[in-house]
Enzyme design. Structure first.
Site, PDB file in Angstrom:
ATOM      1  N   GLU A 141      84.030  45.248  77.980  1.00  0.00           N
ATOM      2  CA  GLU A 141      83.613  44.483  76.812  1.00  0.00           C
ATOM      3  C   GLU A 141      83.605  43.033  77.225  1.00  0.00           C
ATOM      4  OE1 GLU A 141      85.270  44.313  72.776  1.00  0.00           O
ATOM      5  OE2 GLU A 141      86.062  46.266  73.351  1.00  0.00           O
ATOM      6  N   ASP A 157      90.073  37.168  65.155  1.00  0.00           N
ATOM      7  CA  ASP A 157      90.936  37.093  66.326  1.00  0.00           C
ATOM      8  C   ASP A 157      92.249  36.383  66.051  1.00  0.00           C
ATOM      9  OD1 ASP A 157      89.521  38.409  68.504  1.00  0.00           O
ATOM     10  OD2 ASP A 157      87.977  36.909  68.121  1.00  0.00           O
ATOM     11  N   TYR A 161      83.714  51.820  67.141  1.00  0.00           N
ATOM     12  CA  TYR A 161      84.852  50.950  67.433  1.00  0.00           C
ATOM     13  C   TYR A 161      85.830  51.102  66.278  1.00  0.00           C
ATOM     14  CZ  TYR A 161      87.278  46.798  69.255  1.00  0.00           C
ATOM     15  OH  TYR A 161      88.201  45.935  69.792  1.00  0.00           O
TER      16      TYR A 161
END
Ligand SMILES: Cc1ncc(COP(=O)(O)O)c(C=O)c1O
Lengths: 399, 265
Positions: free
Chosen positions: B49, B60, B174
């Site tokens: 990735e 994040d 995912y």
């Protein structure tokens, strides 16, 4: 009253024309859907509306006054000038209207923990206030730079029992406070209500915030008829995310009335926060709208003397109103805003927030160009107590 | 043709999980990040990735925020990231998936992006703030160039939505392992097993688990529950804690340990 059919309204997916939508991590989707359903259900619910109306009247002090600024008009010449006195609402800005509405949604949804972002601190103070009143836990994210320049509001929030978390990432202003609030929400989404402060963000926030802020325009429209027998020629409001502006614009959208949003031009084109003037389409904080960004799609640093206008985005409904030509957007500089703040203070005994001073500054340009029988309606979105340190510093620096 | 399906078939044939480490392109600088990607492949990683930095990474935690901000400060651009992907492609047949926030990709233009990524040998794209509900333009551009657009699922995703989201994506799913942002964690979130089971019932696409996957033990625990493990912050933390001359090899050794733990028999 305006007809909902004509007024721009988001489609089922939250788009105003091509703008808006829902650009968030998957984790937040159920919470946004739940919020949307709760809002749609409660906005037609008598007991919810009754409670909100009671609080707006007896807690927030609505309706706020509509005041004719006669000395300002005499000084400028031209149009009559009417100030919608949101500075007189409890906590000193329009932000309380939305905070009360969303906090009631939180209570009705069984969420006891509330988070918010704040720039100028006015939305943070409004949120801390309603959380104290409803007995909710409150956490407010605020950029470190804003913590310093709006120190009075930090003290107020803490006094009200809120936890204020200074955000040290990025530009340390409103943009970064929203990033951090979104990270908190992603982590605590099942227990937490995100009380979003402006007419931007992912669907349904632009809709919800408009619906809770349109009380400003509904009142002002009736007050204009009552005091002048007529509609205003033009409505003027400052625009960041655009909540005070959409609140006063929306009830006039179907009327033959000019709508002018005033963005923060900072020190000029190199240091600006005027998104609709200098921005381009992009995706930030849950919505597609105009953004200040570099050629690589990174969000650009902004500048405004007004912490509450210092943000690189703008609400999707404003992007739509601009594209359709229904509203015009202009900018004024830090210096013009400072000048307007002092003028209003000396001539009318009203010290506006630096944000609101941007609307006053444009009004000072516009009024002399209009005939004496025209009226300009200005949204005086907040009061300036919080800005005294900044103003004194800036005036000192300018000599 | 995307290389992703074959990587999953090969791993399934020898009862392994696909190991997919994340590389923050441009951190600490572009050449080092490319070297790191190659070292991960040498340690047995099946797929990479490749992270494109963005100024406002809302999904994040502190580690990836810091790494990507540093990458931007060092001058990383979308163009530089595409070139880096092409350089990595030159020496591997493993699938490469670009991961980044929507705005830099939108600015590049979805049509141009799909063409340029295809040209660079990239196989897929993960955009954590672009839901399948709102990504028609990107998805059609990517489909035209044979790129997979990977759908994300979260523990909060209701069962009836899982199928719809899965249908709009391709390559793999995912599965965000936790309710939260990226970052190293002690333990995998309780309820992960049930979540992965719900995903498995709703779709036949392989499940890749990311966010918080930090140790070989975490990887081992995913055997039988998922088809791939993605690790990011833990690797960056190891890279940062090591003396600079050993940073690449220490992080790569951790990937090697994950690869060992991914042999599920
Ligand atoms: C007094 C005042 N006016 C205006 C604004 C700008 O926000 P909006 O564009 O949402 O009205 C703020 C924001 O902090 C504010 O405090």
């Amino acid at each position: 009253m305006t007809t909902a059919a004509q007024a721009p309204t988001p489609d089922a997916a939250g788009y105003f024309g091509p703008w808006g939508g829902r650009y968030v991590p998957e984790t937040l989707v159920p919470a946004l859907e739940e919020l949307e359903h709760a809002f749609m259900r409660l906005r037609d619910d008598q007991s919810f509306q009754g409670e909100l109306t009671r609080l707006l009247r007896h807690y927030a002090g609505r309706p706020t006054a509509l005041y004719e600024a006669r000395r300002l008009q005499a000084e400028l010449g031209g149009a009559r000038i009417w100030l919608k006195r949101e500075d007189l609402a409890h906590t000193g800005a329009h932000k309380i209207n939305n905070a009360l509405g969303q906090a009631l949604l939180a209570v009705r949804s069984g969420k006891r923990r509330v988070i918010a972002e704040t720039g100028a601190g006015q939305h943070g103070v409004a949120t801390a206030t309603v959380c104290a009143m409803f007995g909710l836990e409150c956490v407010v994210y605020m950029g470190e730079e804003d913590v310093h320049r709006q120190a009075l509001n930090v003290v107020r929030m803490r006094m009200l029992g809120a936890e204020v978390v200074p955000v040290t990432s990025g530009s340390q202003t409103l943009k970064d406070a929203i990033n951090e609030a979104l990270r908190d929400w992603v982590t605590h989404v099942e227990t937490t209500f995100y009380l979003f402060g402006s007419a931007t963000g992912p669907h349904p926030y632009p809709l919800i915030v408009r619906e809770f802020q349109k009380v400003i325009g509904i009142e002002a429209r009736a007050q204009m008829f009552e005091q002048t027998g007529n509609l205003p020629h033009t409505v003027v409001a400052c625009v960041n995310g655009g909540s005070n502006a959409i609140g006063i614009f929306h009830p006039f959208v179907d009327d033959p009335v000019g709508l002018v949003g005033v963005e923060a031009g900072g020190t000029g084109p190199a240091e600006t926060a005027a998104t609709l003037e200098a921005g381009s389409p992009g995706i930030l904080h849950g919505a597609i709208s105009y953004l200040l960004q570099d050629e690589d799609g990174q969000i650009a640093p902004t500048h405004s003397i007004a912490a509450g206008l210092d943000y690189p985005g703008v609400g999707p409904e404003h992007a739509h109103l601009r594209d359709s030509g229904r509203a015009a957007y202009v900018s004024v500089t830090d210096e013009q805003a400072l000048e307007a703040l002092q003028t209003l203070a000396r001539l009318e005994g009203i010290i506006p927030a630096l944000e609101s001073a941007h609307a006053v500054a444009h009004t000072m340009e516009l009024a002399p160009t209009l005939p004496a029988d025209a009226s300009i309606l200005v949204n005086l979105s907040g009061r300036g107590d919080k800005d005294m340190d900044t103003v004194v510093g800036a005036l000192g620096a300018m000599g | 043709m995307s290389r992703i399906p074959a990587a999953f078939r090969d791993a399934a044939a020898d009862s392994r999980l696909v190991i997919a480490p994340y590389v923050a392109l441009g951190y600490p600088d572009m050449p080092t990040s490319v070297a790191l990607a190659r070292a991960y492949l040498d340690s047995g990683a099946d797929m990479l990735e490749l992270g494109v930095p963005f100024s406002d990474p809302i999904a994040d935690g502190p580690t990836i925020q810091r790494a990507t901000q540093r990458a931007l400060a060092e001058g990383a651009t979308v163009a530089g990231c595409i070139e880096a992907a092409a350089a990595i492609r030159a020496s591997t047949g493993a699938p490469l998936v670009l991961m980044g926030y929507a705005n830099p990709f939108m600015k590049w233009g979805y049509e141009d992006l799909a063409r340029d990524l295809h040209g660079a040998g990239v196989d897929g794209l993960i955009v954590p703030d672009l839901l399948p509900d709102d990504n028609d333009d990107l998805a059609s551009a990517c489909n035209a160039h044979g790129l997979n657009v990977i759908s994300l699922l979260a523990p909060t995703t209701p069962s009836e939505r899982i199928g719809r989201v899965a249908e709009r994506g391709s390559g793999f799913l995912y599965c965000v392992s936790l309710t939260g942002v990226t970052g190293r964690r002690q333990d995998l979130q309780t309820g992960l097993t049930a979540f992965l089971q719900r995903v498995g019932e709703a779709s036949t696409l392989p499940r890749a688990v990311g966010f918080g996957v930090s140790t070989p033990a975490h990887v081992g625990a995913l055997c039988g529950q998922a088809e791939a493990a993605i690790m990011a912050s833990a690797l960056i933390d190891i890279f940062d804690a090591a003396p600079p001359s050993q940073a690449v090899s220490r992080a790569a050794a951790h990937v090697g340990a994950m690869v060992d733990a991914a042999r599920c028999r």
